[in-house]
Design a protein around this motif. Structure first.
Motif, PDB file in Angstrom:
ATOM      1  N   ALA A  66       0.827  -1.207   0.000  1.00  0.00           N
ATOM      2  CA  ALA A  66       0.000   0.000   0.000  1.00  0.00           C
ATOM      3  C   ALA A  66       0.859   1.255   0.000  1.00  0.00           C
ATOM      4  CB  ALA A  66      -0.920   0.007   1.214  1.00  0.00           C
ATOM      5  N   ASP A  67       0.424   2.234  -0.758  1.00  0.00           N
ATOM      6  CA  ASP A  67       1.057   3.545  -0.748  1.00  0.00           C
ATOM      7  C   ASP A  67       0.607   4.268   0.522  1.00  0.00           C
ATOM      8  OD1 ASP A  67       1.845   6.172  -1.115  1.00  0.00           O
ATOM      9  OD2 ASP A  67       1.396   6.183  -3.254  1.00  0.00           O
ATOM     10  N   LEU A  68       1.517   4.444   1.471  1.00  0.00           N
ATOM     11  CA  LEU A  68       1.135   5.025   2.761  1.00  0.00           C
ATOM     12  C   LEU A  68       0.802   6.510   2.638  1.00  0.00           C
ATOM     13  CD1 LEU A  68       3.715   3.303   5.142  1.00  0.00           C
ATOM     14  CD2 LEU A  68       1.396   2.588   4.539  1.00  0.00           C
ATOM     15  N   LYS A  69       1.247   7.147   1.558  1.00  0.00           N
ATOM     16  CA  LYS A  69       0.946   8.567   1.379  1.00  0.00           C
ATOM     17  C   LYS A  69      -0.343   8.796   0.588  1.00  0.00           C
ATOM     18  CE  LYS A  69       5.806   9.969   1.585  1.00  0.00           C
ATOM     19  NZ  LYS A  69       6.931  10.631   0.870  1.00  0.00           N
ATOM     20  N   SER A  70      -0.700   7.856  -0.262  1.00  0.00           N
ATOM     21  CA  SER A  70      -1.924   7.968  -1.053  1.00  0.00           C
ATOM     22  C   SER A  70      -2.581   6.601  -1.170  1.00  0.00           C
ATOM     23  CB  SER A  70      -1.607   8.534  -2.451  1.00  0.00           C
ATOM     24  OG  SER A  70      -2.772   8.622  -3.226  1.00  0.00           O
ATOM     25  N   PRO A  71      -3.047   6.045  -0.043  1.00  0.00           N
ATOM     26  CA  PRO A  71      -3.551   4.675  -0.053  1.00  0.00           C
ATOM     27  C   PRO A  71      -4.876   4.562  -0.795  1.00  0.00           C
ATOM     28  CG  PRO A  71      -3.978   5.698   2.060  1.00  0.00           C
ATOM     29  CD  PRO A  71      -3.137   6.663   1.284  1.00  0.00           C
ATOM     30  N   PRO A  72      -5.127   3.396  -1.372  1.00  0.00           N
ATOM     31  CA  PRO A  72      -6.425   3.177  -2.008  1.00  0.00           C
ATOM     32  C   PRO A  72      -7.487   2.925  -0.951  1.00  0.00           C
ATOM     33  CG  PRO A  72      -5.145   1.163  -2.054  1.00  0.00           C
ATOM     34  CD  PRO A  72      -4.251   2.223  -1.454  1.00  0.00           C
TER      35      PRO A  72
END
Length: 247
Positions: A66-72
């Motif tokens: 997961a993208d911790l700055k722009s999570p889905p």
């Protein structure tokens, strides 16, 4: 076709390749990447010229989780994994780099997977104050139970040979493209109806599990992400330090 996070370089004799193409972000699962990949799979499902899909990547990371700055949205990520599994055409993962956390869920959703010598894998959630909640849906049916216990709990890194031994990937090979030749040839020789019916047999149980348990697991994931321990774990990760609980 290029959409920024995902590239569709073309179609070769029934095989469409989708490339995770955000190497600066280590192909992390951002809201954009999840949306782009979901849309691309829908197009493949509707295209009669597509016999199978190859999912691969640019850079040295298949997917960092997961993208911790722009999570889905968690529900969108669950829908993506379910969409890979339910796609009426085989999805083949071609992995030459690192796979972490949620990336293993995306990988496990694929029907066939080949990993090269540069691939490595880790379920790092426990080290962040989290757990492999929603990705357990495609992972647990694939993994050797003893290996699942070890890697879910410890977050240790393992290589392609170990990934093949425990069932995470179909095979590990020094020459990944040579290894894919008979696989893709076999898919090209199979009828669309035969592939769809065979995949339905293979995926029925895991799809039932998605339908029965995904809402509960999404809620459990959200609770973990909102917890003080997870905030400390993610902050420590971003600051490149050990979290407070490390002995």
């Amino acid at each position: 076709m290029t959409s920024g996070a995902l590239t569709e370089p073309g179609h070769d004799r029934g095989i469409t390749t989708l490339t995770l193409d955000a190497p600066a972000n280590r192909n992390a699962l951002s809201a954009r990447l999840v949306g782009d990949l979901s849309a691309a799979l829908e197009r493949c499902a509707a295209d009669d010229s597509v016999r199978a899909v190859v999912l691969t990547h640019t850079g040295n990371t298949f997917c960092a989780g997961a993208d911790l700055k722009s999570p889905p949205d968690p529900a969108a990520f669950v829908a993506l994994m379910r969409g890979v599994i339910a796609l009426p055409k085989p999805v083949v993962a071609r992995v030459t780099g690192h796979v972490r956390a949620g990336g293993l869920g995306l990988l496990a959703a694929c029907d066939i997977s080949v990993a090269g010598p540069g691939a490595s894998f880790a379920l790092t959630e426990s080290r962040l104050g989290l757990a492999p909640t929603v990705i357990s849906l495609p992972l647990l049916p694939r993994l050797d139970p003893a290996a699942a216990s070890r890697y879910f709990l410890t977050g240790e890194r393992f290589d392609a040979a170990e990934a093949a031994r425990i069932g995470l990937v179909t095979m590990a090979d020094e020459d990944i493209d040579k290894a894919l030749v008979p696989v893709l040839d076999g898919l090209r020789r199979a009828s669309p109806q035969g592939l769809m019916a065979s995949k339905e047999l293979l995926t029925a149980t895991v799809l039932q599990s998605f339908d029965q348990h995904s809402e509960d697991l999404i809620a459990r994931s959200a609770a973990l992400f909102a917890s003080p321990e997870a905030r400390e774990g993610m902050t420590a990760f971003l600051e490149r330090r050990d979290p407070a609980w490390v002995w």
